[in-house]
Write an enzyme that holds these catalytic residues in place. Structure first.
Site, PDB file in Angstrom:
ATOM      1  N   ASP A  18      34.988 -28.346  11.495  1.00 51.91           N
ATOM      2  CA  ASP A  18      36.434 -28.015  11.689  1.00 51.91           C
ATOM      3  C   ASP A  18      36.841 -26.814  10.695  1.00 51.91           C
ATOM      4  OD1 ASP A  18      36.372 -30.305  12.940  1.00 51.91           O
ATOM      5  OD2 ASP A  18      37.886 -31.336  11.738  1.00 51.91           O
ATOM      6  N   ARG A 100      43.458 -33.476  -4.252  1.00 54.35           N
ATOM      7  CA  ARG A 100      44.215 -32.348  -3.505  1.00 54.35           C
ATOM      8  C   ARG A 100      45.073 -31.546  -4.571  1.00 54.35           C
ATOM      9  NH1 ARG A 100      40.336 -33.447  -0.537  1.00 54.35           N
ATOM     10  NH2 ARG A 100      40.751 -34.581   1.468  1.00 54.35           N
ATOM     11  N   ASP A 129      46.843 -35.909   3.858  1.00 53.15           N
ATOM     12  CA  ASP A 129      46.486 -34.884   3.199  1.00 53.15           C
ATOM     13  C   ASP A 129      47.315 -33.295   3.230  1.00 53.15           C
ATOM     14  OD1 ASP A 129      44.587 -35.763   1.514  1.00 53.15           O
ATOM     15  OD2 ASP A 129      42.882 -35.464   3.057  1.00 53.15           O
ATOM     16  N   SER A 182      35.076 -40.858   9.641  1.00 53.97           N
ATOM     17  CA  SER A 182      35.631 -39.713   9.115  1.00 53.97           C
ATOM     18  C   SER A 182      35.591 -39.941   7.377  1.00 53.97           C
ATOM     19  CB  SER A 182      37.248 -39.633   9.299  1.00 53.97           C
ATOM     20  OG  SER A 182      38.012 -38.662   8.553  1.00 53.97           O
TER      21      SER A 182
END
Length: 459
Positions: A18, A100, A129, A182
């Site tokens: 990605d 994050r 996210d 995922s």
């Protein structure tokens, strides 16, 4: 809408499919210079190969940043969160959420260092996210431009992503094969979503779990460890002092060996949908148990209770990406103020998926054996309890004398569902009035207001 003019963008880059596609897409769509940033948060994968991939895609050596953030991650983000005993919706230890804000911070720092006017991430438009990253960016640099490719491009399937990679000669090293789940990993946890797990009734397959043995296959003998605390943070295991990241790494080893830290939950995403996720948080599960144990003997009762009241709000702020907000910093200051006396040792037993506290001690303890003993003592007058109880019951006594009819309603059950005629708002199979009666424990046994649908089916 006309595309913004971007001169240089800092991309959160893993080197996978990605983000490799995003890198090329930024070069083509925005015709901008790209800076790559790869964070080592203890995810257990080599991060250095990302350098070669970035070089192969035309990124200048000086624009490639690969940073080991494990110590900073644990010391400045994980440990402060665990001082609060933070859990989202009763189970989730916030392993993805807490990573994050650090990634956002480093991207902004690198943007300032390199003169970039934009930052970019690979989060989709469906998840949490994107919000966490971008709230962090804008809190730390209100003028930074944000590029979220998943909200702009039409590469909305793996087939299209692979076709794009092939067309542009992007080397994906076999990573184009669809993963069964995922996943996101760092030193605190690993998460699994998607595929088989999208059916919330389907049991996770055993080979999904990558870190821990199953509790059934864990050692048949328990293992005992002692964690030492200072100012609310763990500082040693079995009397051996270690750095924050080393402590968490060691606790992960203990937890994985004994099948500790697996959970399977359906959580409420901040974008509005429910999502089923499975998590392994071995070291964090042990730390939470130990921290609450040392607090149990070092915190005042009301101090501890207020912390517990604040915790859900604090956890929600982290889950929703508000680490850098004034309100999180305010709560953190209050939480940290409680931790100056939180020091001592906690002894734990690890056995087949469970963590049991078997001992706790501190030179700052508030536990008084002479007050708590069931034997004779010279410090507590049991007769004092009578006045204490009567003072706490004073409002009940006054109500009973002034409004005796209200007390009678608590004592007397009713054979009729009085008020149902004027209270027919239904919730599920029972009326509001029936639910109130059930909650307070009086009234006759409920009968469903309407025949409900039979939900019990064969598997």
């Amino acid at each position: 809408m006309a595309k913004r003019t971007i001169k240089k963008a800092v991309l959160a880059y893993s080197g996978g499919l990605d983000t490799s596609i995003i890198l090329k897409w930024l070069q083509d769509e925005y015709e901008c210079e790209v800076v790559t940033f790869t964070a080592d948060l203890g995810q257990g994968e080599e991060v250095e190969p990302a350098r070669k991939k970035a070089l192969d895609m035309g990124i200048k050596e000086e624009n490639i940043f690969i940073l080991d953030l494990r110590e900073e991650f644990v010391k400045d983000f994980v440990f402060p969160m665990f001082r609060a005993n933070a859990i989202y919706e009763g189970e989730y230890l916030l392993g993805t959420s807490i990573a994050r804000p650090l990634i956002s911070k480093k991207q902004i720092e690198i943007a300032h260092q390199t003169g970039a006017d934009a930052v970019s991430h690979g989060a989709t438009g469906k998840g949490n996210d994107q919000v966490r990253f971008e709230l962090g960016y804008l809190a730390l640099d209100p003028d930074i431009a944000v590029i979220a490719p998943w909200r702009e491009w039409d590469l909305n399937s793996r087939t299209k992503l692979l076709a794009y990679a092939k067309e542009h000669g992007i080397d994906i090293d076999g990573k184009g094969q669809a993963k069964p789940y995922s996943m996101d990993a760092n030193l605190l946890h690993i998460s699994y979503e998607g595929e088989h797990l999208e059916n919330p009734y389907a049991e996770p397959e055993e080979d999904m779990w990558l870190w821990s043995v199953s509790p059934e296959k864990a050692p048949d003998a328990p293992e005992y460890i002692t964690i030492s605390y200072m100012n609310g943070d763990p500082v040693a295991i079995n009397r051996e002092e270690m750095s924050p990241a080393t402590i968490l790494t060691k606790l992960n080893e203990y937890g994985n060996r004994h099948g500790i830290g697996r959970i399977d939950i359906v959580e409420n995403r901040m974008v509005g949908m429910k999502a089923r996720g499975c998590y392994e948080t071995p070291g964090g599960t042990i730390m939470l148990k130990a921290h609450r144990a040392i607090e149990s003997i070092t915190l005042d009762r009301e101090e501890a209770h207020m912390k517990d009241e604040l915790m859900p709000k604090y956890a929600k702020l982290i889950y929703n990406g508000l680490w850098w907000s004034p309100e999180r910093r305010m709560l953190q200051a209050a939480i940290d103020a409680t931790q100056d006396q939180v020091q001592g040792d906690v002894k734990l037993k690890l056995y087949k998926g469970s963590v049991t506290v078997v001992g706790r001690r501190s030179d700052r303890t508030l536990y008084s054996e002479e007050h708590s003993t069931f034997e004779a003592d010279d410090v507590y007058n049991q007769k004092d309890a009578e006045g204490f109880i009567r003072l706490n019951a004073l409002r009940f006594i006054i109500e009973g004398k002034k409004q005796p009819e209200r007390i009678e309603t608590l004592m007397a059950g009713s054979d009729e569902d009085e008020g149902d005629e004027v209270c027919r708002i239904e919730t599920g199979s029972f009326t509001i009035c029936q639910r109130i009666k059930r909650f307070f424990g009086f009234g006759k046994k409920e009968v469903p207001a309407k025949a409900g649908k039979e939900y019990i089916k064969e598997d």
